[in-house]
Design a protein around this motif. Structure first.
Motif: not given
Ligand SMILES: *Cc1c(COP(=O)(O)O)cnc(C)c1O
Length: 220
Positions: A23-35
């Motif tokens: 799920a983290v990888a998925e939101v990274a693919r959507c462009g999110l960069r700050l976790f």
């Protein structure tokens, strides 16, 4: 209600605690960069898992933030893992972070977590101790104090948080008048980030609204 803020002024931190790496990888693919992660140990495993994905998919500008309470004995690992630590609330912790950052040859970015209400359960430095703490942190060479963070008492009605967000904003204004820069205000979560943005947040920490409900127990 609109906030009359420029979107580039507000950073979205995707809170990935309890969330699996897919799920983290998925939101990274959507462009999110700050976790954002709450626990050092869990973050450590996740950051390791994310490394190869990040490399393979070529993500730049990924940052991991620690948003949960930090025990002094985990300071060394925290300095290794996190770009920004939101939860500094004592001089003991600040000094240990400074020491570990110095050993690691790093300048560690931090926020000071303020406690805005009398709640036994919540971490953070009390309002009247905030300025002395910030004064002392200012003398630590390997820390870069970036701003303030707070978690208001939980209420189903986000309007109940507004007064606390205003308070944090005003505390920052007062510290700015004393010469501290403090560009960042980390406030607002899934249920109240809109109010937080209206009141001047520069970082919102959002988990549930992105990933859905967490299993209980570990939630806050
Ligand atoms: C879990 C957590 C969040 C995110 O909470 P949501 O309600 O899921 O958005 C934000 N800040 C801190 C400090 C947290 O522990």
């Amino acid at each position: 209600m609109k906030a009359d803020r420029c979107p580039s002024e507000v950073k979205l931190i995707a809170v990935t605690k309890t969330v699996g790496i897919e799920a983290v990888a998925e939101v990274a693919r959507c462009g999110l960069r700050l976790f954002g992660e709450s626990r050092v140990q869990e973050a450590c495993a996740k950051i390791e898992q994310f490394g190869p994905i990040q490399e393979r998919e070529g993500y730049l500008g990924v940052e991991w933030h620690l948003i949960g309470h930090l025990q002094t004995n985990k300071a060394k690992l925290a300095v290794r893992l996190f770009d920004l630590i939101h939860s500094v609330d004592s001089i003991t912790l600040a000094e240990e972070l400074d020491r570990q950052a110095s050993k690691a040859g790093k300048v560690q970015k931090i926020l000071v977590q303020a406690k805005l209400a009398e709640e036994d359960t919540k971490h953070g430095i009390k309002e009247n101790e905030l300025k002395p703490l910030i004064g002392r942190i200012n003398g630590l060479k390997n820390l870069e104090l970036r701003g303030l963070m707070a978690i208001p008492p939980y209420s189903d009605n986000p309007e109940d948080a507004r007064g606390y967000f205003k308070k944090l904003y005003l505390l920052r204004e007062s510290l700015r008048n004393d010469g501290f820069l403090l560009p960042e205000l980390s406030m607002g979560m899934s249920h109240d980030f809109e109010v937080a943005i209206q009141e001047g947040a520069t970082m919102v920490r959002v988990g549930t609204a992105i990933f859905g409900e967490r299993e209980q127990a570990i939630a806050r």
